[in-house]
Motif scaffolding. Sequence first.
Motif, short mmCIF file in Angstrom:
data_model
loop_
_atom_site.label_atom_id
_atom_site.label_comp_id
_atom_site.label_asym_id
_atom_site.label_seq_id
_atom_site.Cartn_x
_atom_site.Cartn_y
_atom_site.Cartn_z
N GLN A 65 0.83 -1.20 0.00
CA GLN A 65 0.00 0.00 0.00
C GLN A 65 0.87 1.26 0.00
O GLN A 65 1.85 1.33 0.74
CB GLN A 65 -0.90 -0.01 1.25
CG GLN A 65 -1.67 1.25 1.48
CD GLN A 65 -2.64 1.55 0.34
OE1 GLN A 65 -3.31 0.65 -0.16
NE2 GLN A 65 -2.73 2.80 -0.06
N LEU A 67 1.80 4.37 1.42
CA LEU A 67 1.53 4.90 2.75
C LEU A 67 1.31 6.41 2.75
O LEU A 67 0.83 6.97 3.74
CB LEU A 67 2.65 4.49 3.71
CG LEU A 67 2.76 2.96 3.90
CD1 LEU A 67 3.98 2.60 4.75
CD2 LEU A 67 1.49 2.38 4.53
N ARG A 70 -2.05 7.16 3.61
CA ARG A 70 -2.51 6.76 4.94
C ARG A 70 -1.99 7.67 6.05
O ARG A 70 -2.23 7.42 7.22
CB ARG A 70 -2.03 5.32 5.24
CG ARG A 70 -2.58 4.27 4.29
CD ARG A 70 -4.09 4.16 4.43
NE ARG A 70 -4.66 3.11 3.60
CZ ARG A 70 -5.22 3.31 2.41
NH1 ARG A 70 -5.26 4.54 1.90
NH2 ARG A 70 -5.74 2.31 1.71
N SER A 83 -9.86 -1.01 2.16
CA SER A 83 -8.98 -1.36 1.03
C SER A 83 -8.86 -2.87 0.83
O SER A 83 -8.71 -3.34 -0.30
CB SER A 83 -7.59 -0.76 1.22
OG SER A 83 -7.01 -1.27 2.39
O1 T3D Z 1 -4.35 0.95 5.02
C1 T3D Z 1 -4.57 -0.06 4.31
O2 T3D Z 1 -5.13 0.06 3.17
C2 T3D Z 1 -4.21 -1.42 4.83
C3 T3D Z 1 -3.52 -2.23 3.78
C4 T3D Z 1 -2.19 -2.42 3.80
C5 T3D Z 1 -1.48 -3.22 2.78
C6 T3D Z 1 0.03 -3.05 2.88
O3 T3D Z 1 0.70 -3.34 1.92
S1 T3D Z 1 0.68 -2.42 4.31
C7 T3D Z 1 2.41 -2.40 4.00
C8 T3D Z 1 2.84 -1.13 3.28
N1 T3D Z 1 4.19 -1.22 2.83
C9 T3D Z 1 5.24 -1.08 3.63
O4 T3D Z 1 5.13 -0.92 4.82
C10 T3D Z 1 6.60 -1.04 2.98
C11 T3D Z 1 7.17 0.39 3.08
N2 T3D Z 1 8.44 0.46 2.41
C12 T3D Z 1 9.58 0.01 2.95
O5 T3D Z 1 9.61 -0.51 4.04
C13 T3D Z 1 10.82 0.21 2.15
O6 T3D Z 1 10.60 1.23 1.21
C14 T3D Z 1 11.26 -1.06 1.40
C15 T3D Z 1 11.76 -2.10 2.43
C16 T3D Z 1 10.12 -1.64 0.58
C17 T3D Z 1 12.44 -0.71 0.45
O7 T3D Z 1 13.41 0.01 1.16
P1 T3D Z 1 14.53 0.78 0.35
O8 T3D Z 1 15.49 1.33 1.36
O9 T3D Z 1 15.08 -0.10 -0.71
O10 T3D Z 1 13.80 1.97 -0.42
P2 T3D Z 1 13.19 3.31 0.22
O11 T3D Z 1 14.21 4.40 0.15
O12 T3D Z 1 12.56 3.04 1.53
O13 T3D Z 1 12.00 3.63 -0.83
C18 T3D Z 1 12.23 4.28 -2.07
C19 T3D Z 1 11.15 5.30 -2.23
O14 T3D Z 1 9.90 4.66 -2.29
C20 T3D Z 1 11.09 6.25 -1.03
O15 T3D Z 1 10.65 7.52 -1.49
P3 T3D Z 1 11.68 8.80 -1.51
O16 T3D Z 1 12.23 8.94 -0.15
O17 T3D Z 1 12.72 8.36 -2.53
O18 T3D Z 1 10.81 9.91 -1.97
C21 T3D Z 1 10.00 5.63 -0.17
O19 T3D Z 1 9.35 6.54 0.66
C22 T3D Z 1 9.04 5.14 -1.28
N3 T3D Z 1 8.20 4.05 -0.78
C23 T3D Z 1 8.57 2.79 -0.55
N4 T3D Z 1 7.53 2.10 -0.11
C24 T3D Z 1 6.50 2.94 -0.05
C25 T3D Z 1 6.92 4.20 -0.48
N5 T3D Z 1 6.12 5.25 -0.53
C26 T3D Z 1 4.85 5.05 -0.14
N6 T3D Z 1 4.36 3.87 0.27
C27 T3D Z 1 5.15 2.80 0.33
N7 T3D Z 1 4.65 1.60 0.72
#
Ligand code: T3D
Length: 263
Positions: A65, A67, A70, A83
């Motif tokens: 999702q 975030l 959210r 969702s």
């Molecule tokens: O509310 C509901 O609808 C309930 C339903 C929920 C279903 C779900 O899927 S809940 C789970 C949501 N997902 C997560 O919690 C994963 C969040 N992301 C991460 O933990 C990390 O990004 C990763 C482990 C996937 C990858 O890490 P890394 O270090 O390789 O990359 P990064 O720098 O964290 O991410 C790159 C960019 O993508 C970054 O943006 P920026 O800083 O370059 O502008 C990051 O914020 C963005 N990004 C990654 N995951 C998400 C995201 N942006 C929004 N939502 C995300 N899920």
Amino acid sequence: MSEPTILVTREAGFRIVTLNRAERLNAFTDAMHEELRAALDAAKADEDCRALMITGAGRGFCAGQDLNDRLLKPGEKPVPRESLEKYYNPLVRRLRRLPFPVVGAVNGVAAGAGANIALACDIVIAAQSANFTQSFARIGLVPDSGGTYLLPRLIGEARARALMLTAQPVPAAQAAEWGMIWRCVADDQLMPEATALCAQFAAAPTQGLALIKRALDASPTNSLDEQLDLERDLQREAVMLPDYAEGVRAFMEKRKPQFRGRK
Ligand code: T3D
């Protein structure tokens, strides 16, 4: 005009669906769910489509999702989210019920619902640099999109429980070793391998493969007796299909079968 969040490439006998929000590691928005639903429904409606590949644009497969959608403003109260009911659950059901094989080509990180949507594919091939993370526990959520059903069945209760409670990432090679996915391949071999598999399915007895999917989907909750009955019923359907007749004929004539697939 904004870029489509889902790209669809039509190949001979199969389609490639690419999740296309690379700057957010292909995290899901509502719009992306709608576009993906349309892409899957269109593939299902096309009798010439006999397999589907799902992959991600850029360095990620899917981060679940988005975030950003959210984040509560200061003082804002959380609201119940529909969702799962509206998007994620129908997506998993749609994927599992497609009448042809779905190949997940996991090109990079698959996190949250992104990991479990990958696991819902019939066959998962992952690039060496990919990993799978049940990241929900990091933000206080429950693993969804079928993860609590599929993961323990794939890798066993002990590993699934630890992965879900710790949110520790599993590298693709480890995922393959544990039986979470079919194969881990070198990064530059991911698309060639996934494409070759889809091309194989594009020439396969598709309706027979759809019956195999039905048998396997029912297996985890059936008793042996129930499953034997189901195999009997599905085999009754299979023997009536033109592709079975062609398969037998081709075998006897020592030639490659020309299967009709979904027609
Ligand atoms: O509310 C509901 O609808 C309930 C339903 C929920 C279903 C779900 O899927 S809940 C789970 C949501 N997902 C997560 O919690 C994963 C969040 N992301 C991460 O933990 C990390 O990004 C990763 C482990 C996937 C990858 O890490 P890394 O270090 O390789 O990359 P990064 O720098 O964290 O991410 C790159 C960019 O993508 C970054 O943006 P920026 O800083 O370059 O502008 C990051 O914020 C963005 N990004 C990654 N995951 C998400 C995201 N942006 C929004 N939502 C995300 N899920």
